[in-house]
Design an enzyme around this catalytic site. Structure first.
Site, PDB file in Angstrom:
ATOM      1  N   THR A   1       8.271 -19.761 -11.827  1.00 55.27           N
ATOM      2  CA  THR A   1       8.034 -18.387 -11.365  1.00 55.27           C
ATOM      3  C   THR A   1       9.368 -17.664 -11.321  1.00 55.27           C
ATOM      4  OG1 THR A   1       8.519 -18.746  -9.008  1.00 55.27           O
ATOM      5  CG2 THR A   1       6.276 -19.247  -9.784  1.00 55.27           C
ATOM      6  N   ASP A   2       9.335 -16.355 -11.199  1.00 55.29           N
ATOM      7  CA  ASP A   2      10.570 -15.645 -10.880  1.00 55.29           C
ATOM      8  C   ASP A   2      10.845 -15.869  -9.385  1.00 55.29           C
ATOM      9  OD1 ASP A   2      12.859 -14.162 -10.968  1.00 55.29           O
ATOM     10  OD2 ASP A   2      11.967 -12.408 -11.909  1.00 55.29           O
ATOM     11  N   TRP A   3      12.005 -15.430  -8.975  1.00 57.36           N
ATOM     12  CA  TRP A   3      12.476 -15.654  -7.603  1.00 57.36           C
ATOM     13  C   TRP A   3      11.425 -15.151  -6.582  1.00 57.36           C
ATOM     14  CZ3 TRP A   3      17.374 -17.479  -5.822  1.00 57.36           C
ATOM     15  CH2 TRP A   3      17.627 -17.270  -4.467  1.00 57.36           C
TER      16      TRP A   3
END
Ligand code: BGC
Length: 750
Positions: free
Chosen positions: A281-283
């Site tokens: 996932t992104d942050w």
């Protein structure tokens, strides 16, 4: 005349021909066996632990206790080889199964040696530049133990208000596909398991660049056909180039956050493209699904992201906490977890981490190696775009006695590095001011008066002083633009004029009557129409990195000749956005001789302006179109010929043309091939870039150049949502930019 065959250049065809390593396809049986064997020995908790990526806590002891328990699969933001080895030792020797950690970092356009921002690299229209830049970044980053970067960013961006336009390759699907694939190749090297290879992570999957209003993290609304025709192809090309990992994006598209979108993660990425690497996932984009209103709590976050096809969460910390119960309740299947862990372990095996988990702490430093600086300089040279050059003021003449160097970007070692340079060091930056002094030696007097200390400064007295001092010079070099912080993540702008008093500075300099060469260093295209008018010449350099100074000095003094082209359309004013060349036609296309605001008669009749699609204040055309850029020399295109005017779907169209250097300097032209599918089952863009090549010619030299374009590359997702080549008429242009060239025609027949 020499013939250049473009077809044989593997790199130009990256998205379409599997002439590169295809790491994700080459999953050999031995690796799979190891993955299965390890998986069969893992407890559920250890499996879930692999799916957890933490950011460095700073304190090694705290992280070690989690690693020992098998609760961490990857760590981001560790850059010290001693610490990395210490953490890795805990994973290898003190955790039950000895599974190595994947150490990750955002190495976007260089680790220590900073290359031009990706938008600048794209302006080179040279995939070798992108590949070399990524290779150098990989060599430097891997030397401290980093084996995973979150790059390339290949979001199509058609809105320069969006700060992250800096990080990608601009507005065009084909250019981004070619450059992105080249970056993947550069990061990953010949083989992922070489110690200098780092896993690439194409991001942000997908559509993030279409954020409404150019405001970061905002919702997108990209219908499936546009998603498939415009936004997905660069990611497919990256998959074909062997990208080991993918990152989901922050945005919700048509109401579905990417991190919870099974259609893109399962159906498209795994199902259609056969990707078998890992998806991160992104942050915190998993837990942010709560703010989106797509998940009620952390339990739903874990359930929705894992079931959608996410393998690893970056710093959301919901998997370790919630997955055991979700599995017990049957809301997530253990087989789904197994699949995610397979994807993660597969990448770890491919990187050779089980065999060589540690980095050699004692190896001699590879940072800023002269060979790295050399390619970084070449990248900056090829990235610069000459937008205007009246009276051939450039290159600067030897006869100059005094030059004035003005503006806040002339000697701003931090700012010229651009966004995303966590590890870049301004002490190593070579600025234009220093490079200019070096290039002219004691033959020319260099007067330096910045006028403004930084790009946002408002300082009328400073402006007046700079103009007064500059008036003494034979030529004025004005370095303006944006500080690094003005572009990049979360750094969006609603006003794209030069910040602070920079416009006033250019106006004041122009009033001196001396030739003004304006050099813009920025993270995005800015609305600089007025400054272009007031300047004699304009050179645009998207933040050029460590070697920006020497590159620009070489260009200004003619030791190098500009060859960059705009990778994104430059708007005249913000209200024109979105403005991009590959738009569809309206039913009432602009005629380009519209009556504009100042010419409209008072009480003009409702239909007297002509009813076409344009702005009364900005007209239809942008400030500079996509693919635009001048040289010190001139090029002439002629004799465009097609191998056939009627082709079948499995034919290859050969386009030949003569390109002649009609000017005084040796120079490189980026020749571009555009097509238009005249009538489709759905409306088609007015132009689409399909090929480009850089051709270097001596003065007077003429070459016959050829492009080969398989008809299959004219395919698009049609009315039935099927990717096909539809028979019919096509227009074709071979040209210096997206608005030039004479149209020729061909047909595709059944
Ligand atoms: C960015 C990503 C980046 C990640 C890790 C996020 O905020 O959107 O592009 O890779 O942080 O630093």
């Amino acid at each position: 005349m020499k013939a250049i065959r473009i077809f044989s250049t593997c790199l130009l065809l990256l998205p379409f021909v599997s002439c590169t390593q295809v790491a994700n396809k080459g999953s050999d049986a031995a690796t799979e066996k190891k993955v299965e064997s390890l998986l069969s020995r893992m407890t559920l908790e250890e499996k879930i632990g692999q799916m957890n990526q933490i950011t460095s806590y700073g304190n090694i002891e705290d992280m070690s206790s989690l690693i020992k328990k098998g609760e961490v699969g990857s760590i981001l933001n560790e850059v010290d080889p001693v610490r990395i080895n210490a953490l890795q030792r805990v994973a290898m020797e003190e955790s039950r199964l000895g599974i190595p950690l994947l150490i990750a970092r955002d190495v976007i356009h260089g680790f220590k040696t900073i290359f031009p921002i990706p938008l600048g690299q794209a302006a080179s229209f040279n995939p070798q530049i992108a590949k070399d830049g990524a290779r150098v970044a990989a060599i430097e980053a891997s030397s401290v133990g980093i084996r995973w970067t979150f790059a390339p960013m290949i979001d199509i961006a058609r809105d320069p208000r969006w700060g992250r336009i800096a990080e990608g390759c601009g507005e065009d699907t084909y250019l981004t596909s070619v450059m992105g694939a080249a970056m993947v190749e550069g990061f990953q090297g010949d083989s992922l398991n070489s110690p200098t290879s780092i896993a690439a992570c194409p991001k942000h999957f997908v559509g993030y660049g279409a954020a409404e209003g150019g405001r970061d993290y905002n919702s997108t609304f990209i219908p499936e056909r546009r998603l498939r025709n415009v936004y997905l192809p660069p990611f497919e090309a990256a998959t074909k180039a062997g990208a080991a990992t993918f990152m989901t994006s922050f945005n919700d598209n048509d109401g579905i956050p990417s991190t919870g979108n099974a259609f893109i993660l399962k159906d498209v990425l795994r199902g259609e493209w056969g990707f078998d690497g890992l998806v991160v996932t992104d942050w915190a984009s998993a837990s942010e699904m709560i703010s989106h209103g797509f998940a009620a709590d952390s339990k739903e976050v874990a359930m929705k992201s894992v079931n959608a096809g996410v393998d690893m969460e970056m710093v959301s910390y919901t998997f370790v906490k919630e997955l055991p119960a979700l599995i017990k309740e049957g809301k997530v299947k253990e087989s789904t977890i197994d699949e995610a862990v397979r994807n993660i372990l597969r990448v770890k095996y491919r990187l050779g981490l089980f065999d060589v988990p540690y980095v050699d702490e004692k190896q001699p430093s590879v940072m800023y190696d002269p060979s790295h600086l050399k390619v970084a300089k070449q990248a900056a040279v090829e990235s610069a775009i000459l937008l205007k050059n009246d009276k051939e003021v450039l290159p600067l003449q030897e006869s100059l006695k005094t030059i004035a160097v003005v503006g806040p970007m002339a000697n701003a070692p931090y700012e010229q590095l651009g966004t995303w340079i966590f590890d870049g060091e301004k002490a190593h930056t070579q600025t234009p001011l220093n490079a200019i002094k070096e290039i002219v030696g004691d033959k020319v007097q260099v007067i330096y008066e910045p006028g403004l200390a930084y790009s946002r400064e408002k300082n009328p007295a400073g402006v007046a002083k700079a103009a007064a001092v500059a008036a003494r010079a034979d030529v004025i070099l004005a370095f303006v633009g944006e500080e690094a912080i003005l572009s990049g993540e979360a750094h969006c702008l609603a006003d794209l004029n030069l910040q602070g008093d920079q416009s006033a500075l250019i106006t004041a300099l122009a009033k001196t009557g001396k030739p003004v060469v304006t050099i813009v260093m920025a993270g995005r295209p800015l609305t600089i129409g007025q400054e272009v008018e007031e300047s004699t010449a304009v050179l645009y350099s998207f933040h050029p990195g460590t070697m920006g100074g020497p590159a620009l000095a070489d260009l200004l003094w003619g030791k190098a000749v500009p060859s960059g082209k705009t990778p994104v359309t430059f708007p005249k004013m913000v209200g024109q956005i979105p403005v991009y060349y590959a738009h569809n036609n309206t039913g009432r296309p602009a005629t380009r001789n519209e009556v504009l605001l100042d010419d409209i008669a008072v009480e003009a009749g409702q239909t007297s302006l002509g009813c076409t699609s344009f702005y009364m204040d900005a007209g239809f055309d942008p400030l500079f179109p996509f693919g635009y850029g001048l040289s010190y020399t001139t090029f002439k295109y002629s004799n465009v010929k097609l191998s056939s005017a009627s082709l079948k779907k499995d034919d290859v169209l050969t386009v030949t043309f003569d390109l002649e250097n009609t000017g005084k300097y040796k120079g490189t032209e980026v020749a571009q091939l555009y097509i238009q599918d005249k009538v489709g089952s759905v409306t088609r863009p007015v132009k689409e870039l399909k090929r480009f090549t850089r051709v270097t010619l001596k003065p007077g030299e003429k070459k016959n150049v050829s492009f080969e374009l398989p008809v299959s590359e004219l395919a698009f997702w049609n009315i039935d949502m099927v990717k096909v080549v539809e028979p019919g008429d096509f227009g074709l242009w071979v040209a210096t930019d997206s608005q030039s060239g004479e149209e020729v025609f061909f047909k595709v027949v059944d």
